[in-house]
Design a protein around this motif. Structure first.
Motif: not given
Length: 260
Positions: A121, A146, A184, A220-221
């Motif tokens: 990420r 996360n 994100l 996670l969204e």
């Protein structure tokens, strides 16, 4: 309580950094190369060797695999990210110059176990050119904290966590922690979460977890797909069923076939 905590932290390091992979079952069937790469990133207190089973399982399906190797123990989070980014770039460069490419639009996929997912990420957040390119493939987070780890929280106020190093100290659920400071994802990704815990850590969690990371922390969204498996944290990286789920997602955007 002091000795219980010491034993718990010792077990945490052992579980995340000392066990060996199970014996492999190698598929000898000749499979046509796909001209796609999968970059695999290991977790805390591990090495590239620890991802041997997963990398072999993916490679056997025709993918070119590159496993990132980087230091995590007794390292600052900045040093860990610097070294892992250098290795990630090496893997990508090796793929770009490889003579094994056989398609006009090769894809580069990423798979991270535990801390490895956060490393991915961070790297992709710093490389928007790659994310926006035709080469960008799918990303799979396997047991990735996360939103931080309850185990890191448990030891955060003790001197014991500092012995493991700054990278481990950065993995708390604090709103300002490293995991919670990452943007994100803006690419296709899926999440695999374990639900089988370790008894020694059972009192550190209020919700379902894999022994080191809660199921809720993995989410996670924007997830394209999500799946829970009854497997412990350390086992996630070497379980053949998990590897099959990773391959399914890379190929179909789904971990499991949709019911008809």
């Amino acid at each position: 309580m002091k000795w219980t905590a010491i034993l718990g932290l010792t077990a945490a390091v052992a579980l995340s950094g000392c066990s060996k992979p199970d014996a492999e079952t190698v598929d000898r069937e000749q499979i046509q190369p796909k001209g796609e790469q999968v970059v695999i990133v290991h977790g805390l207190a591990r090495s590239a060797w620890s991802m041997k089973n997963m990398s072999k399982g993916i490679e056997d399906q025709g993918y070119q695999v590159c496993v990132v190797d980087y230091p995590t123990l007794r390292q600052s989070i900045d040093h860990t990210l610097h070294e892992s980014a250098r290795e990630l770039s090496r893997c990508i460069t090796e793929f770009e110059t490889s003579e094994t490419q056989i398609t006009n639009q090769p894809k580069i996929h990423f798979v991270g176990h535990s801390l490895g997912g956060l490393v991915i990420r961070s790297y992709l957040a710093q490389h928007p050119d790659l994310v926006g390119s035709p080469e960008m493939g799918k990303v799979v987070f396997v047991g990735t904290p996360n939103h931080g780890s309850d185990v890191a929280d448990f030891f955060s106020d003790t001197w014991m966590l500092s012995l493991v190093g700054g990278t481990a100290e950065s993995l708390t659920t604090n709103p300002n922690s490293f995991p919670n400071s990452l943007p994100l994802p803006n690419y296709d990704f899926g999440v695999i979460a374990g639900t089988q815990t370790y008894p020694v850590f059972s009192g550190m969690f209020a919700k379902t977890n894999d022994g080191l990371v809660s199921v809720e922390s993995t989410k996670l969204e924007g997830m394209r797909d999500f799946v829970e498996v009854d497997i412990k944290h350390d086992r996630l990286r070497r379980d053949p069923y998990v590897t099959s789920l990773v391959l399914n997602f890379i190929q179909t955007d789904r971990f499991e076939p949709e019911s008809k």
